[in-house]
Design a protein around this motif. Structure first.
Motif, PDB file in Angstrom:
ATOM      1  N   LEU A  80       4.427 -11.134  -2.572  1.00  8.82           N
ATOM      2  CA  LEU A  80       3.414 -10.679  -1.621  1.00  8.82           C
ATOM      3  C   LEU A  80       2.454  -9.674  -2.248  1.00  8.82           C
ATOM      4  N   PHE A  81       2.983  -8.828  -3.133  1.00  5.11           N
ATOM      5  CA  PHE A  81       2.159  -7.795  -3.756  1.00  5.11           C
ATOM      6  C   PHE A  81       1.588  -8.225  -5.103  1.00  5.11           C
ATOM      7  N   ALA A  98       4.893  -0.310  -9.401  1.00  2.00           N
ATOM      8  CA  ALA A  98       3.844   0.113  -8.471  1.00  2.00           C
ATOM      9  C   ALA A  98       2.837  -1.017  -8.280  1.00  2.00           C
ATOM     10  N   SER A  99       2.407  -1.214  -7.040  1.00  2.00           N
ATOM     11  CA  SER A  99       1.403  -2.225  -6.725  1.00  2.00           C
ATOM     12  C   SER A  99       0.004  -1.687  -7.005  1.00  2.00           C
ATOM     13  N   ARG A 100      -1.000  -2.476  -6.687  1.00  4.27           N
ATOM     14  CA  ARG A 100      -2.394  -2.078  -6.924  1.00  4.27           C
ATOM     15  C   ARG A 100      -2.739  -0.763  -6.245  1.00  4.27           C
ATOM     16  N   GLU A 243      -6.007 -16.232   7.109  1.00  5.37           N
ATOM     17  CA  GLU A 243      -6.460 -15.300   6.075  1.00  5.37           C
ATOM     18  C   GLU A 243      -5.295 -14.484   5.524  1.00  5.37           C
ATOM     19  N   LEU A 244      -4.385 -14.104   6.417  1.00  5.63           N
ATOM     20  CA  LEU A 244      -3.196 -13.376   5.977  1.00  5.63           C
ATOM     21  C   LEU A 244      -2.342 -14.255   5.070  1.00  5.63           C
ATOM     22  N   SER A 245      -2.162 -15.502   5.438  1.00  6.23           N
ATOM     23  CA  SER A 245      -1.392 -16.427   4.602  1.00  6.23           C
ATOM     24  C   SER A 245      -2.043 -16.596   3.233  1.00  6.23           C
ATOM     25  N   LYS A 246      -3.354 -16.669   3.222  1.00  2.00           N
ATOM     26  CA  LYS A 246      -4.087 -16.823   1.963  1.00  2.00           C
ATOM     27  C   LYS A 246      -3.869 -15.627   1.048  1.00  2.00           C
ATOM     28  N   GLU A 247      -3.999 -14.420   1.607  1.00  2.00           N
ATOM     29  CA  GLU A 247      -3.825 -13.209   0.806  1.00  2.00           C
ATOM     30  C   GLU A 247      -2.377 -13.071   0.336  1.00  2.00           C
ATOM     31  N   ALA A 248      -1.433 -13.445   1.191  1.00  2.00           N
ATOM     32  CA  ALA A 248      -0.021 -13.346   0.820  1.00  2.00           C
ATOM     33  C   ALA A 248       0.308 -14.310  -0.318  1.00  2.00           C
ATOM     34  N   ASP A 249      -0.167 -15.540  -0.224  1.00  2.06           N
ATOM     35  CA  ASP A 249       0.102 -16.532  -1.271  1.00  2.06           C
ATOM     36  C   ASP A 249      -0.507 -16.119  -2.605  1.00  2.06           C
ATOM     37  N   ALA A 250      -1.600 -15.389  -2.538  1.00  5.45           N
ATOM     38  CA  ALA A 250      -2.284 -14.953  -3.764  1.00  5.45           C
ATOM     39  C   ALA A 250      -1.741 -13.640  -4.302  1.00  5.45           C
ATOM     40  N   GLY A 251      -0.741 -13.075  -3.627  1.00  6.81           N
ATOM     41  CA  GLY A 251      -0.205 -11.779  -4.056  1.00  6.81           C
ATOM     42  C   GLY A 251      -1.163 -10.641  -3.802  1.00  6.81           C
ATOM     43  N   MET A 252      -2.000 -10.785  -2.772  1.00  7.92           N
ATOM     44  CA  MET A 252      -3.042  -9.799  -2.475  1.00  7.92           C
ATOM     45  C   MET A 252      -2.880  -9.238  -1.066  1.00  7.92           C
ATOM     46  N   GLU A 254      -2.335  -6.453   0.007  1.00 10.50           N
ATOM     47  CA  GLU A 254      -3.009  -5.164   0.228  1.00 10.50           C
ATOM     48  C   GLU A 254      -4.489  -5.316   0.551  1.00 10.50           C
ATOM     49  N   MET A 255      -5.038  -6.486   0.287  1.00  8.78           N
ATOM     50  CA  MET A 255      -6.453  -6.725   0.549  1.00  8.78           C
ATOM     51  C   MET A 255      -6.710  -7.226   1.966  1.00  8.78           C
ATOM     52  N   TYR A 256      -5.634  -7.536   2.702  1.00  5.32           N
ATOM     53  CA  TYR A 256      -5.800  -8.043   4.062  1.00  5.32           C
ATOM     54  C   TYR A 256      -6.308  -6.926   4.970  1.00  5.32           C
ATOM     55  N   ALA A 257      -7.331  -7.234   5.740  1.00  2.30           N
ATOM     56  CA  ALA A 257      -8.007  -6.198   6.527  1.00  2.30           C
ATOM     57  C   ALA A 257      -7.464  -6.036   7.935  1.00  2.30           C
ATOM     58  N   GLY A 258      -6.520  -6.874   8.353  1.00  2.00           N
ATOM     59  CA  GLY A 258      -6.004  -6.795   9.720  1.00  2.00           C
ATOM     60  C   GLY A 258      -5.342  -5.461  10.026  1.00  2.00           C
ATOM     61  N   ASP A 259      -5.492  -5.018  11.279  1.00  2.00           N
ATOM     62  CA  ASP A 259      -4.938  -3.720  11.679  1.00  2.00           C
ATOM     63  C   ASP A 259      -3.861  -3.868  12.755  1.00  2.00           C
ATOM     64  N   PHE A 260      -3.219  -5.020  12.809  1.00  2.00           N
ATOM     65  CA  PHE A 260      -2.282  -5.308  13.890  1.00  2.00           C
ATOM     66  C   PHE A 260      -1.048  -4.407  13.876  1.00  2.00           C
ATOM     67  N   LEU A 261      -0.728  -3.830  12.730  1.00  2.00           N
ATOM     68  CA  LEU A 261       0.463  -2.986  12.630  1.00  2.00           C
ATOM     69  C   LEU A 261       0.130  -1.496  12.622  1.00  2.00           C
ATOM     70  N   ASP A 262      -1.095  -1.153  12.953  1.00  2.00           N
ATOM     71  CA  ASP A 262      -1.486   0.260  12.928  1.00  2.00           C
ATOM     72  C   ASP A 262      -0.672   1.099  13.912  1.00  2.00           C
ATOM     73  N   ASP A 263      -0.422   0.565  15.116  1.00  2.00           N
ATOM     74  CA  ASP A 263       0.372   1.315  16.097  1.00  2.00           C
ATOM     75  C   ASP A 263       1.804   1.506  15.607  1.00  2.00           C
ATOM     76  N   ALA A 264       2.344   0.477  14.961  1.00  2.00           N
ATOM     77  CA  ALA A 264       3.693   0.595  14.410  1.00  2.00           C
ATOM     78  C   ALA A 264       3.730   1.641  13.306  1.00  2.00           C
ATOM     79  N   ALA A 265       2.688   1.664  12.465  1.00  2.00           N
ATOM     80  CA  ALA A 265       2.619   2.648  11.385  1.00  2.00           C
ATOM     81  C   ALA A 265       2.537   4.063  11.945  1.00  2.00           C
ATOM     82  N   ARG A 266       1.761   4.230  12.991  1.00  2.00           N
ATOM     83  CA  ARG A 266       1.662   5.569  13.599  1.00  2.00           C
ATOM     84  C   ARG A 266       2.990   5.995  14.225  1.00  2.00           C
ATOM     85  N   ALA A 267       3.720   5.037  14.795  1.00  2.00           N
ATOM     86  CA  ALA A 267       5.038   5.359  15.361  1.00  2.00           C
ATOM     87  C   ALA A 267       5.996   5.803  14.264  1.00  2.00           C
TER      88      ALA A 267
END
Length: 274
Positions: A80-81, A98-100, A243-252, A254-267
């Motif tokens: 993934l990374f 360490a990742s990018r 788009e998430l699948s594309k970035e994951a398959d490419a090992g990128m 960290e480049m995915y711009a989605g913010d769906f887990l922002d609330d989880a991160a804040r928790a």
């Protein structure tokens, strides 16, 4: 018939009076502020993706983050990374890769000569590898996410007993069947006295590229019902995103711009202020 207690809690999940914390210390040079388990009662719900995206989200919030890939027989975090081994050791410790963006990663695939080679090990050996990732790796993180294998077997038990887990996130998918599986994960966490931070539903819906309508590909979600049953917050409902699948398959990832887990991160971040 119940077996007579041997006072060896390493192979027992019973929540009895004999159980006592057996948390092992990390490497003396490690700095780990909080340990977060990412669990699911079954495979294929996107637990590794969630672990990776949470680590990325914490980096975006300014925290140091790492992922301990405890899914020894199905490691996917390095892919993934887009990171590769070998992880470097000096005989006394191992340094994570360490990742990018600086996410620290340790996985069995970073130690194998051939990352496609199967890991054909029995449970105790797999559990021992997870312990080594905790005790022999020098981590320098505010949050260490532990990507667990599915189910409630040897490795989750080892993690709960060995690592000072500050909380877990349970990953599910919309199918009604998953409700029963989530229940098993909830009950195990309660047996092990591990706090549950909330639920993350993956593959909740797909967005029509033409009209923007949300399509329930796997049927209507039951996560709110499950959350209400166990009095847990729903921290995210992640869509199926090509788009998430594309970035994951490419090992990128960290480049995915989605913010769906922002609330989880804040928790998760609130744990530092508790």
């Amino acid at each position: 018939m119940s077996e007579e207690c041997t006072h060896d809690c390493s192979t027992c999940s019973a929540n009895c009076d004999h159980r006592a914390p057996q948390h092992e210390p990390p490497h003396p040079k490690s700095r780990i502020r909080k340990v977060i388990g990412v669990v699911s009662g079954k495979g294929g719900v996107g637990k590794s993706m969630t672990s990776a995206m949470l680590a990325v989200a914490m980096r975006r919030l300014g925290y140091q983050a790492g992922v301990l890939d405890a899914d020894i027989t199905g490691p996917s975090i390095p892919k993934l990374f887009g990171v590769h081994g070998p992880a470097i050791g000096d005989g006394e410790s191992i340094r994570p890769i360490a990742s990018r963006t600086g996410v620290q990663i340790m996985s069995i695939n970073l130690l194998l000569d051939d990352p496609e080679a199967p890991v054909v090990w029995r449970g105790p050996v797999i559990a021992g590898a997870v312990k080594q990732f905790w005790q022999d790796v020098v981590w320098d993180v505010d949050f260490l996410f532990v990507d667990m294998p599915p189910g409630t077997g040897d490795v989750p038990l080892t993690v709960f007993q060995t690592l000072p887990v500050d909380g877990i996130l349970i990953v599910s998918s919309p199918q009604e069947l998953v409700g029963m599986i989530v229940g098993k994960a909830v009950q195990m966490a309660k047996m092990m006295n591990v706090p549950i931070l909330g639920l993350v539903e993956n593959m909740s819906y797909a967005v029509c590229p033409d009209c923007g309508k949300h399509i329930a590909v796997f049927g209507e979600s039951h996560v709110d019902e499950i959350a209400a049953k166990y009095t847990l917050p729903v921290l995210a409902k992640m869509p199926i995103d090509p788009e998430l699948s594309k970035e994951a398959d490419a090992g990128m990832i960290e480049m995915y711009a989605g913010d769906f887990l922002d609330d989880a991160a804040r928790a998760v971040a609130k744990l530092l202020k508790a």
